[in-house]
Enzyme design. Structure first.
Site, PDB file in Angstrom:
ATOM      1  N   LYS A 130      -6.561-128.478-118.166  1.00 12.50           N
ATOM      2  CA  LYS A 130      -6.918-129.484-119.175  1.00 12.50           C
ATOM      3  C   LYS A 130      -6.860-130.913-118.612  1.00 12.50           C
ATOM      4  CE  LYS A 130      -5.411-126.574-123.010  1.00 12.50           C
ATOM      5  NZ  LYS A 130      -4.745-126.542-124.331  1.00 12.50           N
ATOM      6  N   GLU A 173     -15.253-116.858-124.167  1.00 12.68           N
ATOM      7  CA  GLU A 173     -14.947-118.162-123.564  1.00 12.68           C
ATOM      8  C   GLU A 173     -15.531-118.278-122.154  1.00 12.68           C
ATOM      9  OE1 GLU A 173     -10.838-118.682-126.164  1.00 12.68           O
ATOM     10  OE2 GLU A 173     -10.678-118.358-124.012  1.00 12.68           O
TER      11      GLU A 173
HETATM   12  P1  CMP Z   1      -4.634-123.626-126.140  1.00 16.63           P
HETATM   13  O1  CMP Z   1      -3.961-122.452-125.518  1.00 16.63           O
HETATM   14  O2  CMP Z   1      -5.757-124.258-125.397  1.00 16.63           O
HETATM   15  O3  CMP Z   1      -5.151-123.207-127.603  1.00 16.63           O
HETATM   16  C1  CMP Z   1      -5.232-124.104-128.682  1.00 16.63           C
HETATM   17  C2  CMP Z   1      -4.680-125.439-128.357  1.00 16.63           C
HETATM   18  O4  CMP Z   1      -4.336-126.233-129.488  1.00 16.63           O
HETATM   19  C3  CMP Z   1      -3.339-125.283-127.635  1.00 16.63           C
HETATM   20  O5  CMP Z   1      -3.517-124.758-126.365  1.00 16.63           O
HETATM   21  C4  CMP Z   1      -2.795-126.695-127.722  1.00 16.63           C
HETATM   22  O6  CMP Z   1      -3.413-127.550-126.760  1.00 16.63           O
HETATM   23  C5  CMP Z   1      -3.273-127.097-129.115  1.00 16.63           C
HETATM   24  N1  CMP Z   1      -2.201-126.936-130.108  1.00 16.63           N
HETATM   25  C6  CMP Z   1      -1.689-125.783-130.569  1.00 16.63           C
HETATM   26  N2  CMP Z   1      -0.728-126.016-131.494  1.00 16.63           N
HETATM   27  C7  CMP Z   1      -0.649-127.365-131.602  1.00 16.63           C
HETATM   28  C8  CMP Z   1       0.146-128.240-132.394  1.00 16.63           C
HETATM   29  N3  CMP Z   1       1.054-127.774-133.249  1.00 16.63           N
HETATM   30  N4  CMP Z   1      -0.037-129.574-132.252  1.00 16.63           N
HETATM   31  C9  CMP Z   1      -0.958-130.049-131.397  1.00 16.63           C
HETATM   32  N5  CMP Z   1      -1.759-129.255-130.610  1.00 16.63           N
HETATM   33  C10 CMP Z   1      -1.604-127.940-130.721  1.00 16.63           C
END
Ligand code: CMP
Length: 139
Positions: free
Chosen positions: A11, A128
C-alpha cells in the site's frame, strides 16, 4: 477454484516509506512465488471499485482516499494454501494486534495504512488478481 494463489498490494504508506524491497524479500523467503508484479497507482474510481465490498463501512471514504494517495505494488502470489498462509504472514488488519515478525507488525503504521493487502478467500484472490492483471501478465 484454485487454492494455490493469492493477491497482494503493497500500500501507499509502505511504498512511500521505502519498504517495497524488504516486503517482497519477506514474501519470497516465505515460499511464495511471484507470478505477476506491477508498480502502479489507483485512481479514486479504481480504489472505490476495488474496495466496493466495504462501501457501507464508515472507513470507506478515507480508505479510498488513502489507497489512491500514491503508488502501490500489486502482485499475484503462488504457494500451496496461499490465501491462508499469506494472511498468517501479514498478520492482523490492525498492526497493534499483529503477531511479532509479521509484515504488518514490522511495516504498518495504522489500521488503515497497514502496509499490505491480502485476499480473504480463493474466490476474491481470483477476482482481485484479474482486477490488475491480464492473462498475458501472469507467468
Ligand atoms: P485490507 O486488508 O486491504 O482490507 C480492507 C482495508 O480497510 C484494510 O486492509 C484496512 O486498510 C482498512 N480498514 C479495515 N478496518 C478499518 C478500520 N476500522 N478503520 C480504518 N480502516 C480500516
Amino acid at each position: 477454484m484454485e487454492t494455490n494463489k493469492t493477491f497482494t498490494m503493497i500500500k501507499p504508506d509502505a511504498v512511500a516509506a521505502g519498504h517495497i524491497g524488504a516486503i517482497l524479500d519477506k514474501i519470497t523467503k516465505n515460499g511464495f512465488k511471484i507470478i505477476a508484479l506491477k508498480y502502479t497507482s489507483l485512481s479514486t474510481d479504481k480504489a472505490g471499485q476495488f474496495y466496493a465490498v466495504h462501501s457501507e463501512r464508515p472507513f470507506y471514504k478515507n480508505l479510498v482516499a488513502f489507497m489512491s494517495s500514491g503508488p502501490i505494488v500489486a502482485a499475484i502470489l503462488e504457494k500451496d494454501n496461499a490465501v491462508e498462509d499469506f494472511r498468517k504472514l501479514i498478520g492482523a488488519t490492525d498492526p497493534s494486534k499483529a503477531d511479532m515478525g509479521t509484515i504488518r507488525n514490522l511495516f504498518a503504521k495504522s489500521i488503515e495504512a497497514n502496509a499490505v493487502h491480502g485476499s480473504d478467500s480463493d474466490e476474491n484472490a481470483q477476482i482481485e488478481g484479474s482486477f490488475f492483471f491480464s492473462a498475458f501478465e501472469k507467468f
